[in-house]
Design an enzyme around this catalytic site. Sequence first.
Site, short mmCIF file in Angstrom:
data_model
loop_
_atom_site.label_atom_id
_atom_site.label_comp_id
_atom_site.label_asym_id
_atom_site.label_seq_id
_atom_site.Cartn_x
_atom_site.Cartn_y
_atom_site.Cartn_z
N HIS A 155 0.84 -1.20 0.00
CA HIS A 155 0.00 0.00 0.00
C HIS A 155 0.88 1.26 0.00
CE1 HIS A 155 -3.04 -2.59 2.44
NE2 HIS A 155 -3.61 -2.38 1.28
N LYS A 192 -15.24 -8.02 4.64
CA LYS A 192 -14.09 -8.38 5.47
C LYS A 192 -14.34 -7.98 6.91
CE LYS A 192 -10.57 -7.54 1.89
NZ LYS A 192 -9.49 -6.62 1.50
N ARG A 217 -2.32 -6.68 -8.08
CA ARG A 217 -1.23 -7.62 -7.87
C ARG A 217 -1.31 -8.78 -8.85
NH1 ARG A 217 -2.78 -7.98 -1.72
NH2 ARG A 217 -4.69 -7.53 -2.85
N SER A 265 -2.55 -7.50 3.59
CA SER A 265 -2.76 -7.25 5.02
C SER A 265 -3.03 -8.56 5.75
CB SER A 265 -3.94 -6.30 5.23
OG SER A 265 -3.71 -5.07 4.61
P1 ADP Z 1 -9.99 -3.53 0.02
O1 ADP Z 1 -10.66 -4.24 1.16
O2 ADP Z 1 -10.73 -2.30 -0.42
O3 ADP Z 1 -9.59 -4.41 -1.12
P2 ADP Z 1 -7.16 -3.45 0.77
O4 ADP Z 1 -6.54 -2.66 1.88
O5 ADP Z 1 -7.08 -4.92 0.83
O6 ADP Z 1 -8.66 -2.93 0.70
O7 ADP Z 1 -6.55 -2.97 -0.61
C1 ADP Z 1 -6.70 -1.64 -1.07
C2 ADP Z 1 -6.16 -1.56 -2.50
O8 ADP Z 1 -4.74 -1.74 -2.47
C3 ADP Z 1 -6.71 -2.63 -3.45
O9 ADP Z 1 -6.87 -2.06 -4.73
C4 ADP Z 1 -5.61 -3.68 -3.48
O10 ADP Z 1 -5.61 -4.40 -4.70
C5 ADP Z 1 -4.37 -2.79 -3.34
N1 ADP Z 1 -3.25 -3.52 -2.77
C6 ADP Z 1 -3.22 -4.26 -1.64
N2 ADP Z 1 -2.00 -4.81 -1.45
C7 ADP Z 1 -1.23 -4.40 -2.50
C8 ADP Z 1 0.13 -4.66 -2.91
N3 ADP Z 1 0.93 -5.46 -2.21
N4 ADP Z 1 0.56 -4.08 -4.04
C9 ADP Z 1 -0.27 -3.29 -4.77
N5 ADP Z 1 -1.55 -3.03 -4.46
C10 ADP Z 1 -2.03 -3.58 -3.34
#
Ligand code: ADP
Length: 165
Positions: free
Chosen positions: A17, A41, A90, A128
């Site tokens: 992130h 989630k 990803r 996460s």
């Molecule tokens: P959500 O529950 O909205 O998916 P996340 O916190 O899991 O929230 O992810 C927020 C955004 O960040 C999503 O678009 C996800 O694909 C992206 N994301 C999460 N981890 C990574 C990573 N390691 N590299 C690039 N983008 C990521």
Amino acid sequence: MKTIIYPGSFDPITCGHFDLIQRAAKMTDSLIVAVLHNSNKKSYFSMQERVEMIKKCTENIPNVTVDSSEGLLVDYINRKGGKVILRGLRAVSDFEYELQYAMLNQRLDKSIEAIYLMTSSEYSFLSSSMVREIGSLGGDISGMVPDAICSYVKERLMQENNKDK
Ligand code: ADP
């Protein structure tokens, strides 16, 4: 470019992130990282903790602000006056989810556009949920979450793990 909004659960913020935040901050005058409730989630860290952790990580990036919202993303975006959201990709599995998410938001408000940044290769495996799993088992999460919050996340995950025993 105008304001970009990066919505997500950030439960907790990872280096993946953070990498996206740093890259996107160079592309715009103003980037808002918005911690949103994802009804699919169950969140582990409270909304306030998640916001505070992101604030700590981004305190040296002047055009980044951190916010939170409980409601619909489109309503939040309209309140903020931005029209562009940022999401990260990803793997192919992310694409399927993100496509659905984008179509849904477009249906609710046609004026909202989404832009996507590909993960940096070193973070392509990182999520996460992986951080939570490794951390709660006492594994080393350094390099997975930004240094500024690493010890806090480790401690919180261990505490929670001990509570369950
Ligand atoms: P959500 O529950 O909205 O998916 P996340 O916190 O899991 O929230 O992810 C927020 C955004 O960040 C999503 O678009 C996800 O694909 C992206 N994301 C999460 N981890 C990574 C990573 N390691 N590299 C690039 N983008 C990521």
